[in-house]
Design an enzyme around this catalytic site. Structure first.
Site, PDB file in Angstrom:
ATOM      1  N   ASP A 130      26.122 -12.881 -16.970  1.00  0.00           N
ATOM      2  CA  ASP A 130      26.519 -14.127 -16.305  1.00  0.00           C
ATOM      3  C   ASP A 130      27.579 -14.813 -17.169  1.00  0.00           C
ATOM      4  OD1 ASP A 130      24.165 -13.314 -14.951  1.00  0.00           O
ATOM      5  OD2 ASP A 130      23.734 -15.384 -14.378  1.00  0.00           O
ATOM      6  N   LYS A 193      28.625 -17.421  -8.858  1.00  0.00           N
ATOM      7  CA  LYS A 193      27.479 -18.281  -9.152  1.00  0.00           C
ATOM      8  C   LYS A 193      27.940 -19.726  -9.265  1.00  0.00           C
ATOM      9  CE  LYS A 193      24.220 -18.881 -13.043  1.00  0.00           C
ATOM     10  NZ  LYS A 193      23.773 -18.264 -14.319  1.00  0.00           N
ATOM     11  N   LYS A 229      24.943 -16.393  -6.183  1.00  0.00           N
ATOM     12  CA  LYS A 229      23.829 -16.942  -6.957  1.00  0.00           C
ATOM     13  C   LYS A 229      23.928 -18.451  -7.005  1.00  0.00           C
ATOM     14  CE  LYS A 229      21.581 -16.854 -11.516  1.00  0.00           C
ATOM     15  NZ  LYS A 229      21.499 -16.169 -12.831  1.00  0.00           N
TER      16      LYS A 229
END
Length: 278
Positions: A130, A193, A229
């Site tokens: 991430d 995300k 996400k």
């Protein structure tokens, strides 16, 4: 199959515009889930169970991993230094090991340092990375610089999935969010995300809708499905249901799977289990 970065297309980025009111209309169209119990079971299976505290310890990470196995979540997300602990604790399970990287949460370390951090996390066994974008590139409209950095992160990840955090609360508007999402996708991100969880404004449905519009447009143009996400401040079952409903409304049921939809959370699992039992 591992994604690879495509070429930077300045004209495609410039063509992205979110019309005033379009995002508000998408969010307003959300309706309560028809089968809340089924959707909450889905939510649990899509959770990236997360601990990103400054006082994290190996025992805390091991306990989190044990909880993840018991609940059947999608992944455990930790700091890079805790990846070896998570690898050991999750051995034999199907739970992915995610590590934040690339100067998380601000993205302002030197590029070589950010790349080295990704390399170390992957070498230690992280299967998902991430990263956080350098927001200044988006705010300055330097989309080529953003593309180049994310493409470098993509190449460094190798077989690990790349999840690109936009930190939407620090971007100016829906058009900027959609453009940043498009650039990250074009540069090879497997997921986009919303937030790090450390911004003043974290995951919001309007920001998510702007990102989902970029995923929808990419799929229409290429046939490729990119993951989404939602993360940052999502702590209740009702919030999880809102995100599931938004994704379903904008992308369809095909996206409602851990392969394409995640919720990053540290408290959400507690709330779901408290309300609906084990």
């Amino acid at each position: 199959m591992t994604r690879t970065a495509g070429p930077f297309d300045a004209a495609a980025v410039a063509a992205i515009e979110i019309a005033p009111g379009a995002i508000d209309a998408a969010v307003a169209a959300i309706r309560p889930a028809m089968d809340a119990d089924a959707d909450l079971r889905l939510a649990v299976s899509c959770i990236d169970l997360t601990t990103l505290r400054g006082d994290d310890t190996e025992p805390r990470v091991r306990a989190l991993c044990e909880r993840a196995i018991s609940a059947g979540v999608a992944a455990v997300c930790v700091h890079p230094v805790m990846v070896p602990t998570a690898v050991e604790a999750l051995a034999g399970s199907r739970i992915a090991i995610a590590s934040v990287a690339a100067g998380f949460p601000h993205g302002l370390s030197p590029l070589a340092t950010r790349i080295a951090e990704i390399e170390a996390a992957v070498a230690d066994g992280a299967t998902e990375i991430d990263i956080v974008i350098r927001r200044g590139h988006a705010l300055a409209g330097d989309w080529q610089a953003l593309h180049q950095e994310v493409a470098a992160f993509r190449a460094t990840c190798g077989p690990a999935h790349l999840k690109a955090i936009l930190a939407t609360g620090e971007l100016a508007d829906a058009t900027m969010i959609a453009r940043a999402a498009h650039v990250c996708i074009a540069a090879g991100a497997d997921f986009i995300k919303t937030s790090t969880g450390f911004e003043t404004v974290n995951a919001t449905l309007p920001a998510g809708a702007a990102m989902l519009s970029a995923i929808r447009d990419w799929h229409r143009e290429t046939g490729e499905r990119i993951g989404f996400k939602a993360a940052g401040g999502i702590a209740t079952a009702s919030q999880a249901l809102e995100w599931i409903t938004l994704v379903h409304a904008m992308l369809g049921e095909d996206w409602l799977t851990p392969a394409l939809f995640r919720i990053g959370a540290s408290r959400l699992l507690d709330d779901i289990l408290a309300r609906h039992g084990d």
